[in-house]
Motif scaffolding. Structure first.
Motif, PDB file in Angstrom:
ATOM      1  N   THR A  12      28.613  28.664 133.198  1.00  0.00           N
ATOM      2  CA  THR A  12      27.954  29.550 132.237  1.00  0.00           C
ATOM      3  C   THR A  12      28.239  29.121 130.806  1.00  0.00           C
ATOM      4  O   THR A  12      27.323  29.002 129.974  1.00  0.00           O
ATOM      5  CB  THR A  12      28.422  31.004 132.439  1.00  0.00           C
ATOM      6  OG1 THR A  12      28.074  31.438 133.756  1.00  0.00           O
ATOM      7  CG2 THR A  12      27.759  31.931 131.421  1.00  0.00           C
ATOM      8  N   ILE A  13      29.501  28.863 130.509  1.00  0.00           N
ATOM      9  CA  ILE A  13      29.898  28.439 129.155  1.00  0.00           C
ATOM     10  C   ILE A  13      29.279  27.081 128.814  1.00  0.00           C
ATOM     11  O   ILE A  13      28.744  26.874 127.712  1.00  0.00           O
ATOM     12  CB  ILE A  13      31.424  28.386 129.028  1.00  0.00           C
ATOM     13  CG1 ILE A  13      32.017  29.802 129.180  1.00  0.00           C
ATOM     14  CG2 ILE A  13      31.844  27.765 127.700  1.00  0.00           C
ATOM     15  CD1 ILE A  13      33.523  29.837 129.284  1.00  0.00           C
ATOM     16  N   LEU A  14      29.332  26.138 129.768  1.00  0.00           N
ATOM     17  CA  LEU A  14      28.757  24.813 129.550  1.00  0.00           C
ATOM     18  C   LEU A  14      27.255  24.901 129.322  1.00  0.00           C
ATOM     19  O   LEU A  14      26.705  24.222 128.443  1.00  0.00           O
ATOM     20  CB  LEU A  14      29.052  23.919 130.755  1.00  0.00           C
ATOM     21  CG  LEU A  14      28.476  22.494 130.703  1.00  0.00           C
ATOM     22  CD1 LEU A  14      29.087  21.723 129.537  1.00  0.00           C
ATOM     23  CD2 LEU A  14      28.711  21.763 132.021  1.00  0.00           C
ATOM     24  N   SER A  15      26.594  25.749 130.104  1.00  0.00           N
ATOM     25  CA  SER A  15      25.152  25.943 129.985  1.00  0.00           C
ATOM     26  C   SER A  15      24.783  26.422 128.581  1.00  0.00           C
ATOM     27  O   SER A  15      23.871  25.888 127.941  1.00  0.00           O
ATOM     28  CB  SER A  15      24.672  26.947 131.033  1.00  0.00           C
ATOM     29  OG  SER A  15      23.348  27.381 130.768  1.00  0.00           O
ATOM     30  N   CYS A  16      25.499  27.424 128.093  1.00  0.00           N
ATOM     31  CA  CYS A  16      25.224  27.981 126.759  1.00  0.00           C
ATOM     32  C   CYS A  16      25.450  26.929 125.673  1.00  0.00           C
ATOM     33  O   CYS A  16      24.690  26.864 124.700  1.00  0.00           O
ATOM     34  CB  CYS A  16      26.109  29.199 126.502  1.00  0.00           C
ATOM     35  SG  CYS A  16      25.728  30.617 127.555  1.00  0.00           S
ATOM     36  N   TRP A  17      26.489  26.110 125.852  1.00  0.00           N
ATOM     37  CA  TRP A  17      26.777  25.070 124.867  1.00  0.00           C
ATOM     38  C   TRP A  17      25.713  23.986 124.881  1.00  0.00           C
ATOM     39  O   TRP A  17      25.219  23.572 123.820  1.00  0.00           O
ATOM     40  CB  TRP A  17      28.149  24.456 125.128  1.00  0.00           C
ATOM     41  CG  TRP A  17      28.449  23.359 124.138  1.00  0.00           C
ATOM     42  CD1 TRP A  17      28.874  23.497 122.849  1.00  0.00           C
ATOM     43  CD2 TRP A  17      28.309  21.945 124.372  1.00  0.00           C
ATOM     44  NE1 TRP A  17      29.000  22.259 122.253  1.00  0.00           N
ATOM     45  CE2 TRP A  17      28.665  21.304 123.149  1.00  0.00           C
ATOM     46  CE3 TRP A  17      27.918  21.176 125.459  1.00  0.00           C
ATOM     47  CZ2 TRP A  17      28.635  19.901 123.030  1.00  0.00           C
ATOM     48  CZ3 TRP A  17      27.892  19.797 125.330  1.00  0.00           C
ATOM     49  CH2 TRP A  17      28.258  19.169 124.128  1.00  0.00           C
ATOM     50  N   LEU A  18      25.337  23.523 126.074  1.00  0.00           N
ATOM     51  CA  LEU A  18      24.336  22.462 126.176  1.00  0.00           C
ATOM     52  C   LEU A  18      23.005  22.886 125.568  1.00  0.00           C
ATOM     53  O   LEU A  18      22.330  22.089 124.906  1.00  0.00           O
ATOM     54  CB  LEU A  18      24.135  22.067 127.648  1.00  0.00           C
ATOM     55  CG  LEU A  18      25.235  21.225 128.291  1.00  0.00           C
ATOM     56  CD1 LEU A  18      24.970  21.045 129.778  1.00  0.00           C
ATOM     57  CD2 LEU A  18      25.333  19.864 127.609  1.00  0.00           C
ATOM     58  N   LEU A  19      22.619  24.141 125.781  1.00  0.00           N
ATOM     59  CA  LEU A  19      21.349  24.633 125.252  1.00  0.00           C
ATOM     60  C   LEU A  19      21.285  24.521 123.738  1.00  0.00           C
ATOM     61  O   LEU A  19      20.220  24.220 123.174  1.00  0.00           O
ATOM     62  CB  LEU A  19      21.138  26.096 125.671  1.00  0.00           C
ATOM     63  CG  LEU A  19      20.706  26.350 127.106  1.00  0.00           C
ATOM     64  CD1 LEU A  19      20.894  27.817 127.462  1.00  0.00           C
ATOM     65  CD2 LEU A  19      19.252  25.927 127.313  1.00  0.00           C
ATOM     66  N   ASN A  20      22.403  24.749 123.072  1.00  0.00           N
ATOM     67  CA  ASN A  20      22.400  24.805 121.612  1.00  0.00           C
ATOM     68  C   ASN A  20      23.219  23.693 120.962  1.00  0.00           C
ATOM     69  O   ASN A  20      23.586  23.790 119.795  1.00  0.00           O
ATOM     70  CB  ASN A  20      22.909  26.175 121.155  1.00  0.00           C
ATOM     71  CG  ASN A  20      21.943  27.280 121.500  1.00  0.00           C
ATOM     72  OD1 ASN A  20      20.910  27.437 120.855  1.00  0.00           O
ATOM     73  ND2 ASN A  20      22.259  28.058 122.543  1.00  0.00           N
ATOM     74  N   SER A  21      23.491  22.652 121.728  1.00  0.00           N
ATOM     75  CA  SER A  21      24.222  21.515 121.178  1.00  0.00           C
ATOM     76  C   SER A  21      23.290  20.668 120.311  1.00  0.00           C
ATOM     77  O   SER A  21      22.066  20.859 120.306  1.00  0.00           O
ATOM     78  CB  SER A  21      24.805  20.652 122.310  1.00  0.00           C
ATOM     79  OG  SER A  21      23.754  19.976 122.990  1.00  0.00           O
ATOM     80  N   GLY A  22      23.869  19.716 119.607  1.00  0.00           N
ATOM     81  CA  GLY A  22      23.071  18.831 118.758  1.00  0.00           C
ATOM     82  C   GLY A  22      22.726  17.517 119.436  1.00  0.00           C
ATOM     83  O   GLY A  22      22.217  16.599 118.784  1.00  0.00           O
TER      84      GLY A  22
END
Length: 241
Positions: A174-184
């Motif tokens: 869940t945390i990785l998913s949220c980060w990947l979605l809004n990463s640069g």
């Protein structure tokens, strides 16, 4: 008449997402996944149709994101909520005068929905993301999340099932998913301006590898494909520099 075709496909994406959400709420992950697949199919071809028919519009852009919030944002959030609910059923609950009673931790799964909505909003105002994406596209992220119950259902591997149905694994995803979605991270888009191999070598190689992985690994191939997509994009960025 042709200007309505892309928007009609987008609305079919939204309809598929609404049906998928109903199945997900009722715990029918298989049919929820099928309708997400269908929604992603419509999501790919609405943009393709708009470009080919030369009928791209601001309304189409906004409508596409609204449909994606449901199909690729709400549905994976619900699925993660239900998966977390399965593994933390005995954890502490919120209880306000016996009117609201549910496990607290599974609500974390809905962070995927919030991160997806934020990512889509950023995409709509970012003029740079025409030939590439910044961060993982919401359809790709949705496929990653819905692959988890499909792997449990169809791969029939006790070791893999034990990993997926581990609360710490689901929290990490869940945390990785949220980060990947809004990463640069810059990721290549599967948009073909022409069919020339030289101009689309990365896309053709990626599609070929996807087919091979799906044949060999079935639903377990989806997380591998997402990892491959990110790795090839990073490599492509490095070689282009």
């Amino acid at each position: 008449m042709k200007r309505y075709i892309p928007n009609a496909l987008t609305l079919l994406n939204l309809l598929s997402g609404c049906i998928a959400a109903i199945f997900a709420v009722n715990g029918n992950f298989t049919w929820a996944a099928y309708f997400v697949f269908l929604g992603v199919f419509f999501d790919f071809f609405d943009g393709f149709a708009a470009r080919k028919l030369n009928v791209q519009s601001e309304i189409g852009l906004q409508l596409d994101s609204l449909a994606d919030v449901v199909t690729s944002g709400l549905v994976p959030g619900i699925i993660m909520f239900k998966l977390l609910e399965l593994v933390v059923a005995d954890w502490s609950t919120l209880d306000f005068e016996n009117e609201f009673n549910m496990p607290f931790l599974p609500i974390l799964g809905l962070a995927i929905t919030l991160a997806s909505a934020y990512r889509l909003a950023k995409f709509n105002v970012d003029t740079e993301q025409q030939t590439f994406f910044k961060g993982l596209p919401t359809p790709a992220n949705a496929l990653l999340i819905i692959s988890l119950p499909l792997i449990i259902e169809f791969q029939n591997n006790d070791a893999i099932n034990a990993i997926i149905l581990n609360k710490y694994f689901l929290i990490a995803v869940t945390i990785l998913s949220c980060w990947l979605l809004n990463s640069g991270i810059k990721l290549f888009a599967l948009k073909f301006k022409n069919w020339n191999f030289k101009d689309n070598a990365t896309r053709y190689i990626f599609i070929l590898l996807c087919v091979v992985l799906l044949v060999v690994l079935k639903f377990a191939a989806i997380p591998v494909i997402i990892l491959l997509y990110i790795s090839m994009s990073v490599l492509n960025n490095l070689t282009s520099k």
